[in-house]
Write a protein that holds these residues in place. Structure first.
Motif: not given
Length: 198
Positions: A130-150
């Protein structure tokens, strides 16, 4: 069914999300009908989801339906069919309940103790079909990686250490906003996010 595509000479035109999704629907349907094995399905799905121009999508449709004269309609819609236990989307982003649920889960799983693993699992499972699920999961994953790094960077200094709780409160609020957007078939982009995963 014709392998309709762009008019002659239009192979270099950029494709829209809807164009990609329609071809993904045809690939899903063909796999559900047993016309592809898993490796062939994964290959065509990856090619469809990463297509940039119509010339990338036309060969996939030709593999499904053979070569036919180009029509004015870019890609024919797929009638509702069953694939993976739910109806294949017939247009629109995230229109099925399963797609919306997967997209919502990618934003909310970090709130129950799975900050990076949750979105990653959703991306690697439901996001593959599902491109829709992928778009949201990729965005959420990138945000969580950013939060972890911060968090790691802020923990080095005393002032930063004090700011960590505020950072995570903001993260919780944004995750909830993302989940609400996903439930409503909407796009969502987290602010101040390093997008390492595409």
């Amino acid at each position: 069914m014709p392998a309709a595509g762009p008019q002659p000479g239009h192979a270099g035109l950029r494709v829209s999300d809807q164009d990609r999704e329609r071809v993904v629907e045809h690939v899903q349907t063909a796999y559900a009908e047993g016309r592809f094995d898993k490796a062939e399905f994964d290959d065509r799905l990856e090619r469809a989801m990463t297509a940039r121009v119509h010339g990338d999508l036309v060969p996939i449709m030709n593999e499904l339906y053979g070569r036919h004269p180009a029509r004015s309609v870019p890609y024919p819609p797929v009638a509702g069919r069953v694939a993976y236990g739910h109806r294949v989307s017939t247009g629109g982003r995230g229109e099925t309940g399963a797609e919306r649920l997967g997209a919502v889960a990618s934003h909310l799983l970090p709130l129950v103790g799975l900050p990076v693993v949750g979105p990653a699992v959703v991306m690697l499972t439901a996001g593959r079909t599902s491109p829709y699920v992928r778009a949201h999961s990729v965005e959420a994953l990138n945000f969580q990686l950013t939060m972890l790094a911060a968090t790691i960077v802020l923990a080095i200094t005393f002032i930063g250490f004090v700011l960590i709780p505020l950072l995570w409160i903001g993260g919780v609020v944004l995750s909830v906003v993302g989940a609400v957007a996903a439930a409503g078939d909407g796009d969502f982009r987290y602010p101040f996010t390093l997008r390492l995963v595409k």
